[in-house]
Scaffold this motif. Structure first.
Motif, PDB file in Angstrom:
ATOM      1  N   GLU A 152     -13.859 -40.498  60.065  1.00 16.31           N
ATOM      2  CA  GLU A 152     -14.450 -41.594  59.302  1.00 16.31           C
ATOM      3  C   GLU A 152     -15.595 -42.230  60.073  1.00 16.31           C
ATOM      4  O   GLU A 152     -16.615 -42.599  59.486  1.00 16.31           O
ATOM      5  CB  GLU A 152     -13.385 -42.639  58.973  1.00 16.31           C
ATOM      6  CG  GLU A 152     -13.900 -43.810  58.159  1.00 16.31           C
ATOM      7  CD  GLU A 152     -12.855 -44.889  57.933  1.00 16.31           C
ATOM      8  OE1 GLU A 152     -13.166 -45.876  57.242  1.00 16.31           O
ATOM      9  OE2 GLU A 152     -11.714 -44.743  58.446  1.00 16.31           O
ATOM     10  N   HIS A 207     -17.025 -47.525  54.642  1.00 17.10           N
ATOM     11  CA  HIS A 207     -15.763 -46.909  55.064  1.00 17.10           C
ATOM     12  C   HIS A 207     -15.449 -45.701  54.200  1.00 17.10           C
ATOM     13  O   HIS A 207     -16.127 -45.420  53.207  1.00 17.10           O
ATOM     14  CB  HIS A 207     -14.616 -47.914  54.941  1.00 17.10           C
ATOM     15  CG  HIS A 207     -14.633 -48.997  55.959  1.00 17.10           C
ATOM     16  ND1 HIS A 207     -13.914 -48.945  57.132  1.00 17.10           N
ATOM     17  CD2 HIS A 207     -15.302 -50.187  55.984  1.00 17.10           C
ATOM     18  CE1 HIS A 207     -14.130 -50.044  57.834  1.00 17.10           C
ATOM     19  NE2 HIS A 207     -14.967 -50.820  57.152  1.00 17.10           N
ATOM     20  N   ASP A 209     -11.486 -43.947  52.871  1.00 16.58           N
ATOM     21  CA  ASP A 209     -10.056 -44.235  52.907  1.00 16.58           C
ATOM     22  C   ASP A 209      -9.254 -43.070  53.479  1.00 16.58           C
ATOM     23  O   ASP A 209      -9.749 -41.947  53.605  1.00 16.58           O
ATOM     24  CB  ASP A 209      -9.578 -44.556  51.487  1.00 16.58           C
ATOM     25  CG  ASP A 209      -8.400 -45.511  51.481  1.00 16.58           C
ATOM     26  OD1 ASP A 209      -7.936 -45.892  52.562  1.00 16.58           O
ATOM     27  OD2 ASP A 209      -7.934 -45.874  50.376  1.00 16.58           O
ATOM     28  N   GLU A 289     -15.112 -48.352  50.207  1.00 16.34           N
ATOM     29  CA  GLU A 289     -14.371 -47.141  50.551  1.00 16.34           C
ATOM     30  C   GLU A 289     -14.955 -46.026  49.684  1.00 16.34           C
ATOM     31  O   GLU A 289     -14.702 -45.965  48.483  1.00 16.34           O
ATOM     32  CB  GLU A 289     -12.876 -47.324  50.268  1.00 16.34           C
ATOM     33  CG  GLU A 289     -12.213 -48.434  51.060  1.00 16.34           C
ATOM     34  CD  GLU A 289     -11.908 -48.041  52.510  1.00 16.34           C
ATOM     35  OE1 GLU A 289     -12.213 -46.893  52.898  1.00 16.34           O
ATOM     36  OE2 GLU A 289     -11.372 -48.892  53.248  1.00 16.34           O
TER      37      GLU A 289
END
Length: 325
Positions: A152, A207, A209, A289
């Motif tokens: 990530e 971001h 998830d 996300e």
């Protein structure tokens, strides 16, 4: 080939009777040929490399020159963590001059690339607790990754750098909370403080998830109304929702991704009161996300450079729409 030694000299072939005259003729031709080649090279170099220079702009600076960049940064199965130039920590400056003019001239946008590639090497630092207003939480986490090992932290830096390039062309001043230029962090409270001190017109925390396989889609996290200790989100709740709704709309349109099928009831929006990065913000801020890294279908998008460019464009479109009102 075998090496015999410094004194070895292979037998010489017999001298051809025409060798002398041919040598003279060749020697006479060489200067003329050399001059002709130099003239051709000079003319050809005057404009022939322009396209090559443009196509190398991304790899040399870590930032995309135009939407639709290639998939050269796509993670391959079994990749052990090697980075392309577009994702190399520190491969792009943390800030650069915006365009002299543009619709966002005078606007300040703070981009918060979630996590940090070095966090996993500093667990004691990122596990320490910080005050987020409502309670105490860990400074930060390592983030998640795809099943193939694409992290990530790498994803968020790549998308954020692409986003910065687009926004700066629009004239915005863009600041990062981190650009792979520090060993770990910053903590969630410092991330909020960076946006506050910058007087940002908008802050977006990027971001991806790490939910269960089968859970797909993007969602935007909005701040709930919080008044506790150092946290008071009441002045930014409405403006943050406006920012989030615009990003969700443009992100869906540009990437073709659907809103989350597991959070937000199909709206692509989720309100939370437990995130320090939102609780401590005094300026409009949302989390995005972009998809679920643990789902193979979402992961195939998240690891695509072409898709990440679309993601950056979608986020930018939402920010521009918000700042224009």
């Amino acid at each position: 080939m075998s090496y015999v030694g410094p004194d070895f000299e292979p037998p010489r072939p017999p001298r051809h009777p025409l060798r002398g005259p041919l040598t003279v003729a060749v020697a006479a031709l060489v200067p003329g040929a050399l001059v002709g080649w130099l003239v051709w090279q000079t003319v050809g170099d005057s404009g022939g490399d322009a396209e090559a220079s443009t196509s190398s702009a991304y790899s040399s600076s870590g930032r995309s020159a135009a939407p639709g960049a290639s998939d050269h940064g796509k993670e391959q199965p079994g990749d052990s963590g090697r980075t392309s130039d577009s994702e190399r920590p520190g491969g792009a400056p943390s800030a650069s001059a915006p365009a002299d003019s543009g619709p966002l001239k005078g606007k300040v946008v703070v981009i918060d690339p979630g996590h940090n590639p070095g966090n996993f090497q500093h667990t004691s630092d990122i596990n320490r607790k910080v005050n987020i207003g409502t309670n105490w939480k860990e400074c930060d986490t390592t983030g998640t990754s795809t099943n193939g090992g694409y992290t990530e932290a790498r994803f968020t830096l790549d998308v954020s750098r692409r986003l910065r390039a687009i926004l700066e062309k629009e004239g915005a001043t863009v600041k990062f909370t981190q650009d792979g230029d520090r060993a770990w962090g910053p903590c969630v409270d410092e991330r909020a403080e960076i946006g506050n001190k910058a007087g940002a017109d908008a802050v977006v925390s990027v971001h991806a998830d790490g939910s269960a396989a089968g859970n797909r889609g993007f969602h935007v996290i909005l701040p709930g109304s919080v008044r506790s200790g150092a946290a008071d989100t009441r002045p930014i709740v409405d403006s943050s929702r406006d920012l989030g709704e615009r990003i969700a709309k443009s992100f869906r349109r540009t990437t073709g991704s659907a809103p989350s099928n597991y959070i937000g009831g199909g709206t692509g929006l989720d309100v939370r009161k437990d995130l320090g990065g939102l609780n401590l913000s005094t300026v409009p801020k949302v989390f995005l996300e972009c998809g679920n890294m643990r789902d193979s279908k979402d992961a195939s998008q998240l690891t695509s450079g072409t898709w990440r460019q679309k993601a950056a464009q979608g986020i930018s479109d939402g920010i521009v729409s918000f700042l224009h009102g």
